[in-house]
Each structure stands twice: as C-alpha cells, then as structure tokens.
Design an enzyme around this catalytic site. Structure first.
Site, PDB file in Angstrom:
ATOM      1  N   HIS A  79     -26.791  82.613 -20.694  1.00 29.28           N
ATOM      2  CA  HIS A  79     -26.381  83.139 -21.998  1.00 29.28           C
ATOM      3  C   HIS A  79     -27.292  82.477 -23.025  1.00 29.28           C
ATOM      4  O   HIS A  79     -27.009  81.387 -23.505  1.00 29.28           O
ATOM      5  CB  HIS A  79     -24.910  82.782 -22.236  1.00 29.28           C
ATOM      6  CG  HIS A  79     -24.345  83.288 -23.527  1.00 29.28           C
ATOM      7  ND1 HIS A  79     -23.055  83.731 -23.629  1.00 29.28           N
ATOM      8  CD2 HIS A  79     -24.856  83.408 -24.767  1.00 29.28           C
ATOM      9  CE1 HIS A  79     -22.812  84.102 -24.881  1.00 29.28           C
ATOM     10  NE2 HIS A  79     -23.897  83.900 -25.593  1.00 29.28           N
ATOM     11  N   CYS A 100     -27.017  87.222 -28.885  1.00 31.23           N
ATOM     12  CA  CYS A 100     -27.425  86.511 -27.671  1.00 31.23           C
ATOM     13  C   CYS A 100     -27.682  87.520 -26.547  1.00 31.23           C
ATOM     14  O   CYS A 100     -27.207  88.650 -26.598  1.00 31.23           O
ATOM     15  CB  CYS A 100     -26.334  85.547 -27.213  1.00 31.23           C
ATOM     16  SG  CYS A 100     -25.965  84.231 -28.385  1.00 31.23           S
ATOM     17  N   THR A 156     -19.605  85.720 -18.874  1.00 32.57           N
ATOM     18  CA  THR A 156     -19.886  85.155 -20.187  1.00 32.57           C
ATOM     19  C   THR A 156     -19.311  86.071 -21.261  1.00 32.57           C
ATOM     20  O   THR A 156     -19.376  87.292 -21.158  1.00 32.57           O
ATOM     21  CB  THR A 156     -21.396  84.881 -20.400  1.00 32.57           C
ATOM     22  OG1 THR A 156     -21.550  84.039 -21.538  1.00 32.57           O
ATOM     23  CG2 THR A 156     -22.205  86.141 -20.549  1.00 32.57           C
TER      24      THR A 156
END
Length: 162
Positions: free
Chosen positions: A46, A29, A23
């Site tokens: 994620h 995040c 990711t």
C-alpha cells in the site's frame, strides 16, 4: 480456513496458500498486488508516494513505489516465489479532491503514484495483468493467495473481480 492479513498504509506483506491480504482506504495511494501462480505466493503493498528520492524521511520502503516493489519481490522470492511467473494487479490512484484552477502535478498525487508504479513494474519486467485506477473514489482491496484474484470494493461503484 483462510488467514486474513491486514496491510496498513505504507505497509507491505506477503503470504502463500490460503492467506488473504487486505488493505483498506486506497484513495490516492496505490495497492500493488504481486502474485506467483505456480507457488501461490502473494504480496501486497500500500504505497503512498511515487518516489523515495524526493523525500528526506524515506526509510520506510513500503511507502514509495520505487522501493516497495523491490522489497516486495525480495520477500516473495524468500518464500520460494519464482520471479518469471510473478504478475501484477494494481488499484487505487484516485484524485480524491479537486483544486479549481490548479493544474499542478504536485496536487495530482494519485495519477503520479499510478505512473510511478507502472514504470517500476516495467523496470522489473513484471506484467500488469489487471488494473483499476483513477476516478475520485476510495477502494478496499483483497488479494487471495489461493487464486490470485484481486477483489476491489468501493462505495457507490460496486465490487470488481480482477
């Protein structure tokens, strides 16, 4: 040959064997990497926000810490992962922007995402075996299903192997 699987923002995926879950662009995040070393089953989420209970449009389970972990566990168990051997590694949760004179928790979403992730993992009795969170820089992570290694890549802060 390793199979690379991209995990987008507010997304989650699972793989086993020689798969690599990747990711990009973790800022505030958090990347939640779950791994069962006995079956070499890996899952990566994620997440963007700490809780689905604070948002009306909350159908995407992968978007929130509280729903993503539960769903990721469900998918991993379907792939024959063993619950008692699953461990977690987390990365991200940066404070990408500073707001002078503001101490509002609302603006510190990175820290809130990390706190929520830790609480949810604790709720499911999943030990966090490694963590690279905080700071003010972005991260890209790779979870290698064959070993459980989490590679954390940053610009200006090097590469870490967790």
């Amino acid at each position: 040959m390793d199979k690379v699987i991209k995990v987008g923002m507010a997304d989650l995926k699972v793989t086993a064997g020689d798969g690599i879950l990747v990711t990009l662009g973790l800022g505030s995040c958090v990347g939640i990497a779950l791994y069962d070393r006995t079956t070499k089953t890996a899952g990566l989420a994620h997440i963007m926000l700490p809780s689905s209970k604070l948002i009306r449009n909350n159908q995407n389970k992968a978007k929130f810490a509280d729903t993503a972990v539960e769903y990721l566990l469900e998918l991993m168990l379907r792939m024959k992962a063993k619950r008692e051997f699953i461990t977690a590694k987390i990365a991200g949760g940066a404070q990408m922007f500073s707001f002078k004179g503001s101490a509002s928790d609302v603006l510190n979403i990175g820290e809130r995402n990390v706190q929520a992730t830790v609480e949810v993992l604790r709720h499911y009795n999943i030990p966090i075996v490694a963590q690279d969170t905080g700071g003010n820089y972005g991260r890209t992570i790779e979870l290698h299903a064959d070993s459980g290694v989490l590679v954390v890549k940053t610009i200006g802060h090097g590469v870490k192997i967790l």
